[in-house]
Motif scaffolding. Structure first.
Motif, PDB file in Angstrom:
ATOM      1  N   LEU A 179      -2.930  -5.872  -0.699  1.00 36.44           N
ATOM      2  CA  LEU A 179      -4.340  -5.258  -0.948  1.00 36.44           C
ATOM      3  C   LEU A 179      -4.903  -6.188  -1.917  1.00 36.44           C
ATOM      4  N   ASP A 180      -6.122  -6.318  -2.087  1.00 37.80           N
ATOM      5  CA  ASP A 180      -6.803  -6.763  -3.329  1.00 37.80           C
ATOM      6  C   ASP A 180      -7.407  -5.702  -4.190  1.00 37.80           C
ATOM      7  N   PHE A 224       0.594  -8.614  -2.977  1.00 32.93           N
ATOM      8  CA  PHE A 224      -0.744  -8.762  -2.648  1.00 32.93           C
ATOM      9  C   PHE A 224      -1.123  -8.364  -1.096  1.00 32.93           C
ATOM     10  N   ARG A 235       0.867  -1.211   0.124  1.00 36.78           N
ATOM     11  CA  ARG A 235       0.277   0.146   0.041  1.00 36.78           C
ATOM     12  C   ARG A 235       0.719   1.268   0.101  1.00 36.78           C
ATOM     13  N   ILE A 289     -10.348  -4.730  -4.701  1.00 33.58           N
ATOM     14  CA  ILE A 289     -11.245  -4.097  -4.100  1.00 33.58           C
ATOM     15  C   ILE A 289     -10.834  -3.191  -2.873  1.00 33.58           C
ATOM     16  N   GLN A 290      -9.880  -3.710  -2.186  1.00 32.49           N
ATOM     17  CA  GLN A 290      -9.315  -2.707  -1.166  1.00 32.49           C
ATOM     18  C   GLN A 290      -8.567  -1.705  -1.918  1.00 32.49           C
ATOM     19  N   THR A 347      -6.249  -6.640  -9.533  1.00 31.86           N
ATOM     20  CA  THR A 347      -5.310  -7.615  -8.509  1.00 31.86           C
ATOM     21  C   THR A 347      -4.239  -7.817  -9.161  1.00 31.86           C
ATOM     22  N   GLY A 348      -4.076  -8.394 -10.454  1.00 29.77           N
ATOM     23  CA  GLY A 348      -2.900  -8.647 -11.075  1.00 29.77           C
ATOM     24  C   GLY A 348      -2.866 -10.134 -11.190  1.00 29.77           C
TER      25      GLY A 348
END
Ligand code: SF4
Ligand code: SF4
Lengths: 222, 317
Positions: free
Chosen positions: B126-127, B124, B86, B129-130, B108-109
Motif C-alpha cells: 500500500l502507499d 510497499f 495489508r 494514502i491507501q 509510506t516509509g
C-alpha cells in the motif's frame, strides 16, 4: 525488451569447472540488442574462456552457437545436436531462454551466462532503463504513460513521496523520480485531475503475487 | 464522533498542540525508553514512536507505545508501508488498539536503501494514502480492507499523516495533502521546518484549498545540535530544506554554545509558526536529544500543557 547483462567471467568459469565440452549458446533477440548475449558476445566470451582455461593448463573444448530466439523450442531444436553433445551449456539468453533449453533437454546441464535484469528500454547508446514490472494489469492510462510501479522506488500510486527532490528519487540522485515525471507530463497534457483522485490499493494478484502466471488463449489452441 | 485521544481533545478544544518523538533503540533494552520518556512526560500532548526510521532495525513502535502507555504517556504509533503488506498492517493495528494505542500516523516509509539492511526485500503493498483509507474504513465502516466485517471491537484511531512541504514538486504538495485528508487524515505532522517563508507559502495554498478546516496541521520542528548536523541536513537528507542562513548561524556559533543556539533557532521557528494561519500545533522532533525538549517548550511558552478530561469533549467532533 528484456534487458540482461553478462555475468562476470570468473563466475562463468567457476560454473563450467570440470567440463570438457562447453557450448556457449546465444540468442538473437533481446539480449543481442542489449549487447549481452548475441552471436558477437558469444564469440568474445568463447575467446576469453579459451584463454582463461588455457592459462590454467586445462583443455576445454568451447563451442559456439546462436539461435534466433532461445525462448522457443522450435529454435533451440535447430541446435539440438550441439546441445546434446556438450557436457554443459552456458545459455547467454535471458532466464526464459535458459529454462527453455533446460526443459527441452532434460539430460543436459544448462547454466545462465547472463543476469536477466529487467524489462526496459534502450534510452541512449549504452544505457538501458527499467520501464515495466509486468504487473499484469496496466494502469498507464492514469499516469500519463509513465509506470509508477516499475519506476517509483516505492511503487507508490498516489503521488510523490516526501523524498522527491529536484526531479530525483530519494534513493539516489542518479535516479529520476517517476512521480515528478508523471506530474510534469500530466501538467503538460492538462490532465493533473488524474492524479488528484485517490487511487485505491492495487490488486497484486495479477502480478507475481498471485503465483506463477499463465495465459491460455483457447481460440489459438490446436 | 467521540474523541479517543488526549491529542485529539487538545486539538478539538483549540489549544496549540505539542507532540514529541522517540526513536526506539536498536536493541531490546527497555531502559532506553524509560530514560527518553522522562524528558517528555507531561511536556507534550502525545509522543510519536518511529517505525524503524530510515529503515534501520529498531524496537517495534507498537511495543514501545505500550511501554509509554504504562508510563502514563500517550503514544502516536507510526506505521509504515515499507515492511508489511495489508494483512500484517491490519493485524498490527488490531493489536495496537487492544494494547491501548489511540493515535496512529500513517506513512509510506523511507526506502530500505538508507538503512542497515539495504539488500532487504521491501513490501510497499500500500502507499500512505491507501493505508489512511484502510484505517479509516476499519474504524468508520468496521470492515477490513477486503470488505469483511470486523466482528467485535474495531480499532478507532485518531488518524494522522505526514506532509513534506519541501519536497518536489512543490505545487503538488498541497494537492497531495488534500488526497490524504480525503483518505481519512485528521491531523498532519510536517517534515522539519527551517525554511519558514516556504512553509508559509505552502500553508497559504493549504488554506486556499480549505484544508486547514478539515485537518489539524502540526509544524515539524527540531533543534540542531551542531554546525556539522546543520550541514548534513542541508545537503544529505532527501526532502529537507535547511536555508544557508540557518547553516551559517550554526557555523558562526562557537562550539561550546552550539547546542544553546540550536535550541534558540528552534524556539524562534516555533514562534514564527504560531503566527501562520492554519497551524494547529508543533511536532518537536529531537531524536537522540530528548533532553532539549523541556527547555525548548519552556522558552517557547508552551508549558504547562492543558489537561482535558475525556468526558468533556465526548460527542464533539
Ligand atoms: S502498470 Fe504494470 S503492466 Fe503497466 S507498465 Fe507498469 S508494471 Fe508494466
Ligand atoms: S522519490 Fe519519487 S520515485 Fe523515489 S520513492 Fe519517492 S515518489 Fe517514488
Amino acid at each position: 525488451m528484456i534487458v540482461g547483462e553478462q555475468k562476470p567471467l570468473q563466475e562463468i568459469k567457476d560454473m563450467i569447472a570440470g567440463a570438457e565440452k562447453v557450448l556457449l549458446l546465444g540468442c538473437g533477440t533481446c539480449v543481442t540488442i542489449c549487447f549481452a548475449g548475441g552471436e558477437k558476445e558469444v564469440g568474445i566470451l568463447a575467446s576469453a574462456l579459451r584463454l582463461a582455461t588455457r592459462l590454467d593448463g586445462k583443455e576445454v573444448d568451447i563451442r559456439e552457437a546462436t539461435v534466433q530466439r532461445q525462448c522457443e523450442w522450435e529454435y533451440v531444436d535447430e541446435v539440438a545436436d550441439q546441445i546434446q553433445e556438450a557436457d554443459i551449456v552456458v545459455s547467454l539468453a535471458c532466464g526464459i531462454g535458459v529454462q527453455t533449453v533446460a526443459e527441452r533437454f532434460p539430460d543436459v546441464w544448462v547454466v545462465p551466462g547472463l543476469n536477466t535484469s529487467f524489462l526496459g528500454q534502450p534510452v541512449e547508446q549504452g544505457v538501458w532503463s527499467e520501464r515495466c514490472a509486468a504487473c499484469g494489469n496496466c494502469l498507464l492510462m492514469y499516469t500519463g504513460g509513465i509506470c509508477p510501479i516499475a519506476r517509483c522506488s516505492k511503487s507508490l500510486l498516489n503521488g510523490p513521496c516526501g523524498g522527491s527532490q529536484n526531479g530525483k528519487c530519494e534513493i539516489n540522485p542518479e535516479v529520476d523520480c517517476a512521480w515528478q515525471l508523471i506530474y510534469d507530463r500530466l501538467s503538460r497534457l492538462g490532465r493533473l485531475d488524474l492524479i488528484t483522485e485517490n487511487m485505491p490499493a492495487k490488486d497484486w494478484s495479477t502480478s507475481r503475487d498471485g503465483g506463477p502466471r499463465k495465459i491460455v488463449r483457447e481460440d489459438l489452441r490446436i | 464522533m467521540t474523541t479517543v485521544s488526549n491529542l485529539q481533545r487538545v486539538l478539538t478544544k483549540g489549544h496549540f498542540a505539542v507532540t514529541g518523538e522517540i526513536g526506539p533503540p536498536q536493541s531490546a533494552d527497555a531502559s532506553v525508553i524509560t530514560r527518553k520518556a522522562a524528558y517528555l512526560k507531561g511536556n507534550v500532548d502525545a509522543v510519536n514512536i518511529t517505525d524503524c526510521q530510515t529503515a534501520v532495525v529498531r524496537m517495534s513502535s507498537i511495543s514501545v507505545g505500550k511501554m509509554l502507555i504504562d508510563l502514563g504517556i500517550e503514544p502516536v504509533i507510526q506505521m509504515t508501508c515499507r515492511d508489511r503488506n495489508r494483512i500484517a498492517i491490519q493485524s498490527d493495528l488490531l493489536g495496537a488498539w487492544a494494547l491501548g494505542a489511540r493515535n496512529l500516523l500513517c506513512l509510506t516509509g523511507d526506502h530500505q536503501s538508507f538503512g542497515n539492511h539495504p539488500t532487504a526485500k521491501n513490501v510497499f503493498d500500500l502507499d500512505s494514502i491507501q493505508l489512511l483509507d484502510m484505517v479509516r474504513r476499519m474504524r468508520d465502516d468496521k470492515v477490513f480492507m477486503c470488505g469483511e466485517e470486523i466482528k467485535g471491537t474495531e480499532p478507532r484511531f485518531f488518524i494522522g499523516a505526514a506532509s513534506n512541504p519541501f519536497a518536489d514538486p512543490f505545487d503538488f504538495r498541497p494537492l497531495r495533502l488534500a488526497k490524504k485528508v480525503k483518505a481519512g487524515a485528521q491531523f498532519i505532522q510536517t517534515q522539519l521546518i527551517y525554511n519558514v517563508p516556504k512553509f508559509s507559502e505552502f500553508m497559504r495554498r493549504v488554506c486556499d484549498l480549505g484544508l486547514h478546516e478539515k485537518v489539524y496541521i502540526l509544524g515539524g520542528v527540531g533543534p540542531i545540535k551542531s554546525a556539522g548536523a546543520a550541514r548534513y541536513m542541508a545537503t544529505k537528507v532527501p526532502g529537507m530544506d535547511v536555508p544557508a542562513e540557518v547553516v551559517d548561524r550554526m557555523v558562526k556559533t562557537p562550539k561550546e554554545r552550539a547546542r544553546e543556539e540550536g535550541i534558540q533557532i528552534c524556539v524562534e521557528i516555533i514562534q514564527q509558526l504560531r503566527e501562520i494561519p492554519g497551524v494547529a500545533g508543533v511536532h518537536v522532533m529531537a531524536i537522540e536529544w530528548e533532553e532539549a525538549v523541556p527547555e525548548i517548550l519552556t522558552q517557547a511558552g508552551l508549558l504547562p500543557r492543558p489537561v482535558i478530561p475525556p468526558e468533556i469533549t465526548t460527542a464533539e467532533q
